[in-house]
Write a protein that holds these residues in place. Sequence first.
Motif, PDB file in Angstrom:
ATOM      1  N   ALA A   1       0.833  -1.211   0.000  1.00  0.00           N
ATOM      2  CA  ALA A   1       0.000   0.000   0.000  1.00  0.00           C
ATOM      3  C   ALA A   1       0.869   1.263   0.000  1.00  0.00           C
ATOM      4  O   ALA A   1       0.471   2.300  -0.533  1.00  0.00           O
ATOM      5  CB  ALA A   1      -0.926   0.000   1.213  1.00  0.00           C
TER       6      ALA A   1
ATOM      7  N   THR B   1       1.775   2.616  -3.534  1.00  0.00           N
ATOM      8  CA  THR B   1       0.730   3.453  -4.144  1.00  0.00           C
ATOM      9  C   THR B   1       0.680   4.829  -3.484  1.00  0.00           C
ATOM     10  O   THR B   1       0.574   5.859  -4.158  1.00  0.00           O
ATOM     11  CB  THR B   1      -0.636   2.754  -4.029  1.00  0.00           C
ATOM     12  OG1 THR B   1      -0.567   1.524  -4.754  1.00  0.00           O
ATOM     13  CG2 THR B   1      -1.755   3.606  -4.582  1.00  0.00           C
ATOM     14  N   GLU B   2       0.803   4.835  -2.161  1.00  0.00           N
ATOM     15  CA  GLU B   2       0.739   6.091  -1.408  1.00  0.00           C
ATOM     16  C   GLU B   2       1.853   7.056  -1.831  1.00  0.00           C
ATOM     17  O   GLU B   2       1.616   8.244  -2.003  1.00  0.00           O
ATOM     18  CB  GLU B   2       0.858   5.764   0.090  1.00  0.00           C
ATOM     19  CG  GLU B   2       0.781   6.949   1.022  1.00  0.00           C
ATOM     20  CD  GLU B   2       1.137   6.523   2.443  1.00  0.00           C
ATOM     21  OE1 GLU B   2       2.067   7.099   3.017  1.00  0.00           O
ATOM     22  OE2 GLU B   2       0.483   5.594   2.972  1.00  0.00           O
TER      23      GLU B   2
ATOM     24  N   THR C   1       3.905   6.836  -4.696  1.00  0.00           N
ATOM     25  CA  THR C   1       4.114   7.061  -6.136  1.00  0.00           C
ATOM     26  C   THR C   1       2.846   7.536  -6.844  1.00  0.00           C
ATOM     27  O   THR C   1       2.922   8.058  -7.969  1.00  0.00           O
ATOM     28  CB  THR C   1       4.578   5.770  -6.843  1.00  0.00           C
ATOM     29  OG1 THR C   1       3.536   4.788  -6.758  1.00  0.00           O
ATOM     30  CG2 THR C   1       5.868   5.231  -6.239  1.00  0.00           C
TER      31      THR C   1
ATOM     32  N   LEU D   1       0.746   5.505  -8.007  1.00  0.00           N
ATOM     33  CA  LEU D   1       0.502   4.491  -9.041  1.00  0.00           C
ATOM     34  C   LEU D   1      -0.061   3.219  -8.419  1.00  0.00           C
ATOM     35  O   LEU D   1       0.270   2.884  -7.278  1.00  0.00           O
ATOM     36  CB  LEU D   1       1.816   4.160  -9.772  1.00  0.00           C
ATOM     37  CG  LEU D   1       2.480   5.325 -10.509  1.00  0.00           C
ATOM     38  CD1 LEU D   1       3.873   4.935 -10.957  1.00  0.00           C
ATOM     39  CD2 LEU D   1       1.641   5.756 -11.707  1.00  0.00           C
ATOM     40  N   PRO D   2      -0.869   2.461  -9.161  1.00  0.00           N
ATOM     41  CA  PRO D   2      -1.378   1.193  -8.622  1.00  0.00           C
ATOM     42  C   PRO D   2      -0.261   0.159  -8.533  1.00  0.00           C
ATOM     43  O   PRO D   2       0.740   0.244  -9.269  1.00  0.00           O
ATOM     44  CB  PRO D   2      -2.437   0.779  -9.652  1.00  0.00           C
ATOM     45  CG  PRO D   2      -2.007   1.436 -10.926  1.00  0.00           C
ATOM     46  CD  PRO D   2      -1.351   2.727 -10.526  1.00  0.00           C
ATOM     47  N   ILE D   3      -0.425  -0.807  -7.660  1.00  0.00           N
ATOM     48  CA  ILE D   3       0.603  -1.845  -7.480  1.00  0.00           C
ATOM     49  C   ILE D   3       0.802  -2.652  -8.769  1.00  0.00           C
ATOM     50  O   ILE D   3       1.864  -3.250  -8.992  1.00  0.00           O
ATOM     51  CB  ILE D   3       0.238  -2.768  -6.279  1.00  0.00           C
ATOM     52  CG1 ILE D   3       1.459  -3.571  -5.798  1.00  0.00           C
ATOM     53  CG2 ILE D   3      -0.927  -3.672  -6.606  1.00  0.00           C
ATOM     54  CD1 ILE D   3       2.535  -2.756  -5.160  1.00  0.00           C
ATOM     55  N   THR D   4      -0.197  -2.628  -9.660  1.00  0.00           N
ATOM     56  CA  THR D   4      -0.059  -3.337 -10.939  1.00  0.00           C
ATOM     57  C   THR D   4       1.111  -2.784 -11.774  1.00  0.00           C
ATOM     58  O   THR D   4       1.628  -3.473 -12.643  1.00  0.00           O
ATOM     59  CB  THR D   4      -1.350  -3.236 -11.762  1.00  0.00           C
ATOM     60  OG1 THR D   4      -1.747  -1.854 -11.830  1.00  0.00           O
ATOM     61  CG2 THR D   4      -2.478  -4.047 -11.149  1.00  0.00           C
TER      62      THR D   4
END
Length: 409
Positions: free
Chosen positions: A355, A358-359, A361, A363-366
């Motif tokens: 998590a 994402t926080e 960057t 960006l999603p972890i994908t």
Amino acid sequence: MHRPGALQALPPLSLYVHLPWCLKKCPYCDFNSHEIATPKIPLLPAQQGNMASPKAGLSPALEAQYLDALCADLEASLPQIWGRRIHSIFIGGGTPSLFSPEGIDRLLADIRARLAYDPDCEVTLEANPGTFEKDRFKAFRQAGVNRLSIGVQSFDDAKLKALGRVHNRAQAIAAVEEAQACFDTFNLDLMYALPGQSQADLDADLQQALAFTPPHLSLYHLTMEPNTRFATQPPKDLPDDDTAFDMLDRLIEATGLAGLERYEISAYARKGHRAMHNLNYWQFGDYLGIGAGAHSKISFPDRVVRQVRWREPQAYMTQALQGQACSNEHEISLKARPFEYMLNALRLKDGFELARFTERTGLPITAIQQAMQEAEAKGLLARDLQRAWPTEKGFDFLSDLQALFLQEE
């Protein structure tokens, strides 16, 4: 509508202050450090086995001019960090301990007048045993420094000479003893794989360091960095890679037995003594860097930027006093953010929370899913539903692991 790369919250903010002068440029050093042209009173031969002369240092006029420039630099930077609290301060160099305790007191007073501190703000000063004198460390403590980082590198006089250090074993021991007396927490820097160093030499260095029961140890492999004297004139008798790996294994084993936990690729700490400032770097936190050649990373809700200050001290002072301390600034592109994040986070033994990626960057972890799968397949990375971390093999081949996250721009 959520904009790609937008941050929902800003990360913690640290302050880095660069004091660029040193007594002598070490042949392995690629930091932005500059020899003092003429220390006011050079060491006499009779003094060289004792403490460094208290007169060796910056002229009061140069120190005052540089502190003026730092203050102007900070003042001009305030709009970028308005309303944010400072979690840690690191005064690095060069050799910051060349500055007088009065100068450091003024610097910290200037910072306190302009920025809100966290109540438990860590304030670290780098110190060189070659600039040590009795009561100097105590005066730094009274000025508001609460953590000292001492660049010992070795306790062996022959090795110190080979590294071009300005201090000797006796000075190193005296400096650490004084740090123990004045500070609740401090760090010792040691280097290994030194010219002509045997396993027994390393053991002697390590046992001497551990005898002080240091709260924190930073252990660095001597490397030949570009743009250093060692890069063009490498020292003779450097241990080979296999020997260096054996040395590292020994360091990990001995520090563990002494109660120091390896929490980062080069950092070992007792419980409660991890370097909070460095942890913020490795967790992709923000930092404002002031001083000659200092780097900054500052997040805004819609972008993340990097800045660099003017590198040459005189140019920096001139520009900073005109409100133009920053020599260049660029935005970290969305494509570059995963690699920049992983370059730091994978240095930590515990890795990172998914998590948190994402926080920090936006960006999603994908964005790193494929690279993580490849790293897992190679045995370099492990993960669960909450976090990912380098395996022992991943730690041994860290640059290979980090490179998997590099994307073409």
